[in-house]
Design a protein around this motif. Structure first.
Motif, PDB file in Angstrom:
ATOM      1  N   VAL A  38       0.877  -1.181   0.000  1.00 27.93           N
ATOM      2  CA  VAL A  38       0.000   0.000   0.000  1.00 27.93           C
ATOM      3  C   VAL A  38       0.907   1.222   0.000  1.00 27.93           C
ATOM      4  N   VAL A  39       0.623   2.174  -0.871  1.00 29.47           N
ATOM      5  CA  VAL A  39       1.492   3.358  -0.979  1.00 29.47           C
ATOM      6  C   VAL A  39       0.678   4.631  -0.828  1.00 29.47           C
ATOM      7  N   PHE A  40       1.303   5.676  -0.259  1.00 26.14           N
ATOM      8  CA  PHE A  40       0.645   6.992  -0.236  1.00 26.14           C
ATOM      9  C   PHE A  40       1.685   8.102  -0.109  1.00 26.14           C
ATOM     10  N   SER A  41       1.233   9.325  -0.416  1.00 21.78           N
ATOM     11  CA  SER A  41       2.072  10.517  -0.325  1.00 21.78           C
ATOM     12  C   SER A  41       1.682  11.329   0.891  1.00 21.78           C
ATOM     13  N   GLY A  42       2.665  11.821   1.634  1.00 20.96           N
ATOM     14  CA  GLY A  42       2.362  12.613   2.824  1.00 20.96           C
ATOM     15  C   GLY A  42       1.774  13.973   2.513  1.00 20.96           C
ATOM     16  N   HIS A  43       2.170  14.563   1.391  1.00 24.70           N
ATOM     17  CA  HIS A  43       1.752  15.942   1.124  1.00 24.70           C
ATOM     18  C   HIS A  43       0.270  16.076   0.806  1.00 24.70           C
ATOM     19  N   LYS A  44      -0.417  14.963   0.532  1.00 22.16           N
ATOM     20  CA  LYS A  44      -1.868  15.028   0.322  1.00 22.16           C
ATOM     21  C   LYS A  44      -2.629  14.796   1.626  1.00 22.16           C
ATOM     22  N   VAL A  45      -1.900  14.470   2.698  1.00 21.69           N
ATOM     23  CA  VAL A  45      -2.503  14.113   3.990  1.00 21.69           C
ATOM     24  C   VAL A  45      -2.141  15.181   5.021  1.00 21.69           C
ATOM     25  N   LEU A  46      -2.055  16.426   4.586  1.00 20.90           N
ATOM     26  CA  LEU A  46      -1.709  17.570   5.435  1.00 20.90           C
ATOM     27  C   LEU A  46      -0.232  17.591   5.821  1.00 20.90           C
ATOM     28  N   GLY A  47       0.549  16.652   5.304  1.00 18.07           N
ATOM     29  CA  GLY A  47       1.972  16.587   5.631  1.00 18.07           C
ATOM     30  C   GLY A  47       2.814  17.349   4.619  1.00 18.07           C
ATOM     31  N   PRO A  48       4.131  17.381   4.848  1.00 18.64           N
ATOM     32  CA  PRO A  48       5.029  18.124   3.959  1.00 18.64           C
ATOM     33  C   PRO A  48       5.278  17.379   2.644  1.00 18.64           C
ATOM     34  N   THR A  49       5.637  18.128   1.600  1.00 17.36           N
ATOM     35  CA  THR A  49       6.145  17.479   0.395  1.00 17.36           C
ATOM     36  C   THR A  49       7.441  16.758   0.768  1.00 17.36           C
ATOM     37  N   GLY A  50       7.732  15.692   0.045  1.00 20.19           N
ATOM     38  CA  GLY A  50       8.936  14.918   0.334  1.00 20.19           C
ATOM     39  C   GLY A  50       8.704  13.836   1.376  1.00 20.19           C
ATOM     40  N   SER A  51       7.445  13.699   1.820  1.00 20.04           N
ATOM     41  CA  SER A  51       7.143  12.616   2.760  1.00 20.04           C
ATOM     42  C   SER A  51       6.149  11.660   2.117  1.00 20.04           C
ATOM     43  N   GLY A  52       6.241  10.409   2.500  1.00 13.89           N
ATOM     44  CA  GLY A  52       5.326   9.397   1.990  1.00 13.89           C
ATOM     45  C   GLY A  52       5.762   8.053   2.503  1.00 13.89           C
ATOM     46  N   ALA A  53       4.963   7.037   2.244  1.00 23.46           N
ATOM     47  CA  ALA A  53       5.315   5.729   2.784  1.00 23.46           C
ATOM     48  C   ALA A  53       4.872   4.607   1.873  1.00 23.46           C
ATOM     49  N   LEU A  54       5.679   3.560   1.920  1.00 23.74           N
ATOM     50  CA  LEU A  54       5.302   2.251   1.386  1.00 23.74           C
ATOM     51  C   LEU A  54       5.025   1.367   2.584  1.00 23.74           C
ATOM     52  N   TRP A  55       3.834   0.763   2.627  1.00 21.38           N
ATOM     53  CA  TRP A  55       3.587  -0.308   3.588  1.00 21.38           C
ATOM     54  C   TRP A  55       3.655  -1.627   2.831  1.00 21.38           C
ATOM     55  N   ALA A  56       4.348  -2.589   3.391  1.00 19.51           N
ATOM     56  CA  ALA A  56       4.334  -3.941   2.820  1.00 19.51           C
ATOM     57  C   ALA A  56       4.497  -4.932   3.952  1.00 19.51           C
ATOM     58  N   ARG A  57       3.991  -6.132   3.751  1.00 22.16           N
ATOM     59  CA  ARG A  57       4.140  -7.153   4.782  1.00 22.16           C
ATOM     60  C   ARG A  57       5.627  -7.459   4.976  1.00 22.16           C
ATOM     61  N   ARG A  58       6.026  -7.677   6.228  1.00 20.69           N
ATOM     62  CA  ARG A  58       7.441  -7.818   6.565  1.00 20.69           C
ATOM     63  C   ARG A  58       8.129  -8.905   5.742  1.00 20.69           C
ATOM     64  N   ALA A  59       7.460 -10.042   5.576  1.00 21.24           N
ATOM     65  CA  ALA A  59       8.089 -11.155   4.856  1.00 21.24           C
ATOM     66  C   ALA A  59       8.425 -10.753   3.420  1.00 21.24           C
ATOM     67  N   LEU A  60       7.548  -9.969   2.823  1.00 21.52           N
ATOM     68  CA  LEU A  60       7.807  -9.502   1.455  1.00 21.52           C
ATOM     69  C   LEU A  60       9.002  -8.563   1.439  1.00 21.52           C
ATOM     70  N   LEU A  61       9.010  -7.605   2.375  1.00 20.03           N
ATOM     71  CA  LEU A  61      10.118  -6.645   2.417  1.00 20.03           C
ATOM     72  C   LEU A  61      11.442  -7.374   2.619  1.00 20.03           C
ATOM     73  N   GLU A  62      11.421  -8.392   3.468  1.00 17.68           N
ATOM     74  CA  GLU A  62      12.677  -9.103   3.752  1.00 17.68           C
ATOM     75  C   GLU A  62      13.176  -9.863   2.533  1.00 17.68           C
ATOM     76  N   ALA A  63      12.246 -10.347   1.703  1.00 16.11           N
ATOM     77  CA  ALA A  63      12.653 -11.135   0.531  1.00 16.11           C
ATOM     78  C   ALA A  63      13.064 -10.246  -0.637  1.00 16.11           C
ATOM     79  N   MET A  64      12.676  -8.962  -0.608  1.00 16.58           N
ATOM     80  CA  MET A  64      12.962  -8.076  -1.736  1.00 16.58           C
ATOM     81  C   MET A  64      14.417  -7.605  -1.701  1.00 16.58           C
ATOM     82  N   PRO A  65      15.059  -7.471  -2.875  1.00 18.65           N
ATOM     83  CA  PRO A  65      16.406  -6.880  -2.907  1.00 18.65           C
ATOM     84  C   PRO A  65      16.309  -5.388  -2.588  1.00 18.65           C
ATOM     85  N   PRO A  66      17.441  -4.745  -2.268  1.00 18.61           N
ATOM     86  CA  PRO A  66      17.388  -3.308  -1.971  1.00 18.61           C
ATOM     87  C   PRO A  66      16.979  -2.505  -3.198  1.00 18.61           C
TER      88      PRO A  66
END
Lengths: 419, 131
Positions: free
Chosen positions: A227-255
């Motif tokens: 799940v992805v979103f941008s912080g600047h559309k949520v009353l936050g500053p530009t340059g902020s945002g987040a990727l949420w992913a299940r831990r097992a997926l993140l651990e298996a993904m390359p950098p």
């Protein structure tokens, strides 16, 4: 969070006092800011959080063995915990800070996609997608030989679920779709679509850039993989945002990117990676923006996202009724019911191009978006090269919409002149 | 607000001059403004003397982009290709005669960019044929 507390009607006029932009004079008026889907205004709490880091405890994170360094690290990681709580993530390690939703999708395409997508694999997208959830997959398809498929929409902008079921029968690797259309406001059935994709063996990425600002997003209830979103559309500053992913997926993904912070041990010709989420945060992050995002989600959590949703549903209903009544010939796009859409109302006038509409409204200190809103394929489907869009947030009022309706009538008078 | 959309601009927008297509153009060029989806297709016919004999455009877009195409196509008829390629952006802004904000500059200049591409295309084809 997801609690059953009674709805408290939100008072946008009171909330406006928290947003300094409304103190600015625009020719004797305040700005009727109706472009929150592009970016939201920032409350004082966010501005002060950013300033606080820059003024009182500036330091790099995860490095300084001194007071301000420890404060900065605590504030940065504290912001991650706030975002995790706001999305109901199982743990804060599942939150990767990025610059915006676009970067988050590129991250997933470049890392998970590079390892898991092969020639001939199918990726299912939709006709509603913002270019941010289209181009990264086009690039991945070009690199790997994967095939892109698209769920069509009906004339009100809803995804064709029967066509989706048929596409799932082709066993795609990934389904990536928006939770809320940035151009039409359509709310997609995320939970049902995710369950269907999983039953077909596909992973799911949800672009929540327009969902997080307008409704309570519960990543565990959705059950998606990314799940992805941008912080600047949520009353936050530009340059902020987040990727949420299940831990097992993140651990298996390359950098994603290489550099400092994302490593554990480095030798001249090899290295090992840091734990998640830091494995994906190479280099000094935008510390101030992340801290500002933490303050923004605190601000929204205090209002209550159920109340935000009710407020915007009311404004949408008001706009869908007001505009056809007051503006002759206006064409509205998207679902007819406010229950099926977020705080976004898209329209065209018969006599004036959206750009001309936006320019003339600007003279009345009314800010709307005109263009294709980074959804060119959707506009092809609508048969319009461009549309005008009014979009809302917590500080939006019915008075803003009354000013919009009056402004549109005045545009019509200009274009009717000497016709 | 009336100074921004003076009557002449609205008139060109509603009834654009040179709107349509040519049967056998020497150049046909499509120009678009990726920010807003404004689009024009411009056709040029050039006489033996190297001057613009006929010009036509079709397109869809805002009043600024369509009025500027209407006015500019009037302006280049009878001019030599070299003259057309040397036209400055200021020529279009003077024709429009209104204040154009930076955000709308691309709309105003879509026509001249496309006209110059068409002129260059005719000259390129001529050079290739002559070589």
């Amino acid at each position: 969070m997801g609690s059953m507390t009674a709805l408290r009607p939100l008072d946008p006029v009171a909330l406006r006092r928290d947003f300094p932009l409304f103190e600015r004079d625009f020719g004797g008026r305040t700005l009727a800011y109706l472009d929150s889907a592009a970016t939201s205004l920032k409350p004082r709490a966010v501005i002060e959080a950013v300033d606080g880091y820059n003024a009182r405890y500036t330091a790099n994170v995860h490095r300084g063995i001194y007071t301000t360094g420890e404060e900065a690290t605590a504030a940065y990681e504290g912001a991650r915990e706030k975002v995790a709580r706001f999305l109901n993530a199982a743990e804060s390690a599942e939150i990767v800070f990025v610059r915006n939703a676009t970067e988050a999708i590129n991250l997933v395409a470049a890392t998970w996609g590079q390892v898991n997508v092969r020639a001939g694999d199918r990726i299912v997208l939709t006709e509603l997608e913002h270019h941010a959830n289209l181009i990264p997959w086009q690039l991945l398809a070009q690199r790997t030989g994967a095939v892109l498929e698209f769920i069509p929409i009906d004339d009100e902008g809803r995804l064709d679920q029967a066509a989706y079921a048929a596409l799932l029968a082709t066993a795609p690797r990934l389904v990536a779709f928006t939770a809320v259309s940035n151009a039409l406001g359509t709310i997609d059935p995320v939970r049902e679509m995710t369950a269907a994709a999983h039953a077909a063996g596909a992973l799911v990425l949800v672009d929540a850039a327009q969902a997080v600002p307008h409704a309570f997003v519960d990543v565990q209830a959705w059950g998606a993989d990314f799940v992805v979103f941008s912080g600047h559309k949520v009353l936050g500053p530009t340059g902020s945002g987040a990727l949420w992913a299940r831990r097992a997926l993140l651990e298996a993904m390359p950098p994603f990117m290489g550099g400092g912070e994302m490593i554990r041990e480095v030798r001249l010709r090899s290295a090992t990676w840091n734990d998640v989420p830091w494995k994906f945060e190479a280099g000094t992050p935008d510390v101030a923006a992340a801290i500002g995002l933490g303050a923004a989600v605190d601000y929204l959590a205090a209002i209550g996202m159920e109340n935000v949703r009710e407020h915007e549903r009311g404004l949408t209903r008001y706009a869908l009724e007001l505009l056809p009544r007051e503006v002759p010939g206006i064409r509205l796009f998207g679902p007819r019911s406010a229950d099926e859409r977020a705080g976004i109302v898209t329209f065209t006038l018969p006599e004036a191009h959206p750009h001309d509409v936006a320019t003339l409204l600007d003279r009345d200190a009314i800010a709307i978006r005109a263009g294709h809103h980074c959804t060119q394929p959707l506009h092809e489907r609508l048969g319009e090269p461009a549309t005008a869009r009014a979009s809302f947030n917590v500080y939006s009022t019915t008075e803003d919409l009354d000013r919009l309706a009056a402004g549109l009538r005045s545009v019509q008078r200009v274009f009717a002149r000497s016709a | 607000m009336d100074d921004l959309y003076r009557d002449e601009i609205l008139e060109h927008y509603r009834r654009p001059h040179n709107f349509g297509t040519l049967e056998s153009p020497d150049a046909s060029v499509e120009g678009s403004n990726p920010l807003c989806g404004d689009r024009i297709t411009l056709m040029l016919a050039v006489g033996e003397d190297g001057r613009v004999e006929d010009v036509a455009f079709t397109g869809r877009g805002c009043a600024i982009s369509q009025a500027s195409a209407s006015m500019l196509t009037d302006e280049i008829r009878g001019r030599s290709l070299a003259e057309v390629e040397e036209l400055t952006n200021q020529v279009v802004l003077d024709l429009l005669g209104i204040e154009i904000s930076p955000a709308r500059l691309k709309c105003a200049l879509l026509s001249i960019d496309t006209v110059k591409k068409a002129a260059a295309q005719v000259r390129g084809a001529g050079d290739a044929a002559g070589a």
